[in-house]
Design a protein around this motif. Structure first.
Motif, mmCIF file in Angstrom:
data_model
loop_
_atom_site.group_PDB
_atom_site.id
_atom_site.type_symbol
_atom_site.label_atom_id
_atom_site.label_comp_id
_atom_site.label_asym_id
_atom_site.label_seq_id
_atom_site.Cartn_x
_atom_site.Cartn_y
_atom_site.Cartn_z
ATOM 1 N N GLY A 1 0.704 -1.427 -0.032
ATOM 2 C CA GLY A 1 0.050 -0.084 0.101
ATOM 3 C C GLY A 1 0.797 1.098 0.113
ATOM 4 N N ARG B 1 0.546 4.328 -2.934
ATOM 5 C CA ARG B 1 0.377 5.762 -2.386
ATOM 6 C C ARG B 1 1.244 6.561 -2.735
ATOM 7 N NH1 ARG B 1 -0.716 2.808 2.537
ATOM 8 N NH2 ARG B 1 0.974 3.763 3.336
ATOM 9 N N TYR C 1 -8.900 -1.171 2.784
ATOM 10 C CA TYR C 1 -7.954 -0.398 2.160
ATOM 11 C C TYR C 1 -8.249 0.898 2.976
ATOM 12 C CZ TYR C 1 -6.581 -3.530 -1.562
ATOM 13 O OH TYR C 1 -6.420 -4.582 -2.222
ATOM 14 N N HIS D 1 -0.602 -7.513 2.269
ATOM 15 C CA HIS D 1 -1.445 -6.818 3.016
ATOM 16 C C HIS D 1 -1.598 -7.571 4.376
ATOM 17 C CE1 HIS D 1 -1.834 -3.824 0.043
ATOM 18 N NE2 HIS D 1 -2.342 -4.710 -0.719
ATOM 19 N N THR E 1 -7.265 -9.134 -3.988
ATOM 20 C CA THR E 1 -6.986 -8.661 -2.603
ATOM 21 C C THR E 1 -6.945 -9.857 -1.738
ATOM 22 O OG1 THR E 1 -8.343 -6.633 -2.823
ATOM 23 C CG2 THR E 1 -8.056 -7.277 -0.656
#
Length: 615
Positions: A133, A137, A376, A417, A408
């Motif tokens: 993540g 970003r 998320y 994740h 996911t």
């Protein structure tokens, strides 16, 4: 006079704080104690550097006094002995200051490089620990900029800024003391003349500040244009969209603006140099005038006058540099703030403090998703209450509308994740309790996006198994149905794949990725839409390679095309982040539920429809 030091690519000769640096410090203040802590292991070396700077400054001040002795004593009296001593002293001063300068540069550079090395490795290591993540970003060039430009600028903080401050302060104080010792009358004159001269110089220097900032912005824009438009992807996009003429026009416009800015900057620089020339000529002229008038000369000798003017010239530069310390300090602290900002990032997917020992060779490969929930950031949950069991050696295919959470779910097993609720386990061990190296050895991932280094086929394969032998590499290529292609290349395994593998087709890139996974020999395999971007003919070749890879392994397939999942031991249908149906292909068709509707939708439209809005 030389330009002021440049830190991190910014010119600070204008003594004006960069708003971006000020904003950075306001947002993330940096304590001096933390910065000093970086240099604390090198305290002994820094003490030696400070002593060398002081000695060098003091020794250098002997030169004007030796000149005075030559002019006032040796030459008028024809005293050869004094002349030889003075000339020898001048040479000794030059040699000693030069040697001390070399030693000081060596020590300060070594300390700066070691601190930079430590920061560079710490930032690289810490960023590597971040979750996927973080990289989604963060802008692509941001990490590289902090690892290269910011840390290099921080190295200059010590080797240039810190040593410059110490040297300039010592030189200014020692020179002022020597000027008073030579002539307190001329020193009073300098107190009146030098401040206006410094002020005038700084005012002229301000002319270049805005021009330099604009130039840097346009250079950054030009760099972005070159990087985006002249890359493989950029060139292909421009040719297929027909934007070549527009890209050329935009680049030409940016280049033309740089021409104008450079001309104006050079002109401002000439004004500065002209002003400085006037200043440097005016101050000695005033001193000559004062020394020549009977009322103010005070029986001053010629040697004293010459020595004093030499010192006056010397003191101007360190005073100017010291006046810019504030700007240099803000700029330096802004660099530290940006680096510490990365070092202080929390690790979202942290490795366990006490990992569970699990031998990858002995792993059976049973996978369980037990009440898994995930979202998320602050957004809604992508997965909720997912319960799935994949027996060791069996295959699970996950299907569903686009956006249902399939990829996911697949990302949670290799721990790209961490789950927000529930657990993902392998042979009953939570993946969060496994060391990252152990988990990577157990779980292999082949995704839709294949990433190949701009290196040889051999180097790309050895990423998975650095100790693999030549026969191992060819065996992996045979499993991936790629051995004959590579053998037919002029350079074989040493063929360079090109930027992002563009020398090969999409299917060939996928099979290289499969060969790389074969070398790693994972017990569990995750196939995340590995064939969704391929045509039917290429898909058939890749599927054959995947079947060979999946043999005997626990396999979880994220399916985009339902034709690829029919032979799976079980199929799970995701809808809205939940498992709404499970079973074999035949059983789910007979049930006439969500899976059957998906199959009919694909038969009509050729691909999975988007996820339906929540009721």
């Amino acid at each position: 006079m030389t330009e002021a030091a440049t830190i991190g690519g910014r010119s600070h000769g204008t003594a004006r704080v960069d708003p971006a640096d000020a904003a950075t410090l306001a947002e993330a203040p940096v304590s001096f104690r933390r910065v000093a802590g970086l240099f604390r292991p090198h305290a002994a070396t820094l003490t030696i550097v400070a002593v060398i700077i002081a000695i060098s400054s003091i020794v250098g001040l002997a030169q004007p006094f030796l000149v005075r002795e030559v002019i006032d004593v040796a030459l008028p009296r024809q005293d050869v002995t004094v002349l030889l001593w003075c000339v020898g002293g001048m040479l000794a001063v030059a040699v000693v200051t030069a040697l001390l300068g070399v030693v000081q540069t060596w020590l300060s550079t070594a300390v700066g490089e070691r601190v930079m090395h430590r920061l560079r490795t710490e930032v690289f290591t810490h960023v590597q620990r971040q979750s996927l993540g973080f990289f989604t970003r963060t802008r692509s060039g941001e990490v590289q900029s902090r690892l290269t430009h910011d840390i290099s600028g921080m190295q200059a903080v010590f080797t240039t800024t810190a040593t410059s401050i110490a040297a300039n302060l010592t030189t200014a104080v020692a020179t002022a003391a020597a000027m008073v010792a030579l002539s307190w009358q001329l020193s009073l004159i300098c107190l009146v003349v030098i401040p206006p001269a410094v002020w005038l110089s700084r005012r002229v220097a301000l002319l270049r500040r805005d021009l330099t900032a604009q130039t840097q912005r346009h250079l950054a824009a030009m760099h972005s244009q070159v990087e985006e438009k002249l890359s493989v992807s950029g060139a292909r996009l421009a040719k297929t969209l027909g934007t070549t003429a527009r890209d050329t026009a935009a680049f030409t416009d940016t280049s033309a603006r740089l021409v104008d800015l450079d001309v104006r900057s050079q002109l401002a620089g000439r004004w500065r140099m002209a002003t400085m020339s006037i200043v440097f000529s005016a101050i000695p002229a005033v001193l000559y005038l004062v020394a020549g008038l009977p009322a103010t000369s005070g029986a001053m000798t010629i040697g004293t006058l010459v020595a004093f003017i030499a010192l006056q010239t010397t003191i101007f530069r360190p005073i100017m540099a010291l006046l810019n310390v504030g700007v240099q300090w803000v700029s330096s602290m802004a660099l530290f703030s940006r680096i510490f900002g990365y070092l202080d990032l929390p690790v979202e997917v942290a490795p366990p403090e006490r990992p569970v020992p699990l031998d990858p060779v002995g792993v059976r490969g049973e996978v369980r998703f037990d009440g898994v929930g995930f979202g998320y950031g602050d957004g809604p949950n992508v997965l909720s209450g997912v319960d799935l069991t994949v027996p060791a050696g069996s295959s699970l295919a996950v299907v569903g509308h686009t956006g249902a959470g399939k990829s996911t779910l697949a990302s949670l097993l290799p721990r790209l994740h961490d789950v927000d609720a529930g657990a993902v386990t392998i042979d009953g061990v939570d993946v969060r309790d496994l060391a990252p190296e152990t988990l990577a050895a157990i779980v292999g991932v082949v995704s839709q996006e294949t990433y190949l280094l701009h290196d040889t086929i051999r180097a790309n394969l050895l990423l998975a198994a650095p100790d693999a032998t030549e026969p191992d590499l060819w065996a992996a290529l045979r499993t991936a149905r790629l051995a004959s292609l590579v053998a037919g290349l002029p350079d074989g395994l040493d063929t360079v794949v090109g930027a992002r593998g563009y020398r090969f087709s999409g299917g060939e890139q996928q099979r290289l990725a499969i060969a790389r996974t074969v070398l790693r020999d994972p017990r569990i395999l995750v196939l995340d839409e590995a064939t969704s971007a391929l045509d039917n003919g290429t898909e058939h070749e890749v599927l054959a390679a995947l079947d060979a890879l999946a043999a005997g392994r626990t396999t979880i397939s994220i399916a985009h095309r339902l034709t690829t999942v029919q032979a799976a031991d079980q199929i799970a249908v995701l809808d809205g982040g939940r498992v709404v149906e499970r079973g074999t292909h035949a059983d789910l068709l007979d049930a006439g539920g969500p899976y059957a509707r998906l199959v009919r939708a694909v038969e009509r439209g050729g691909e999975l429809p988007a996820q339906r809005p929540a009721a």
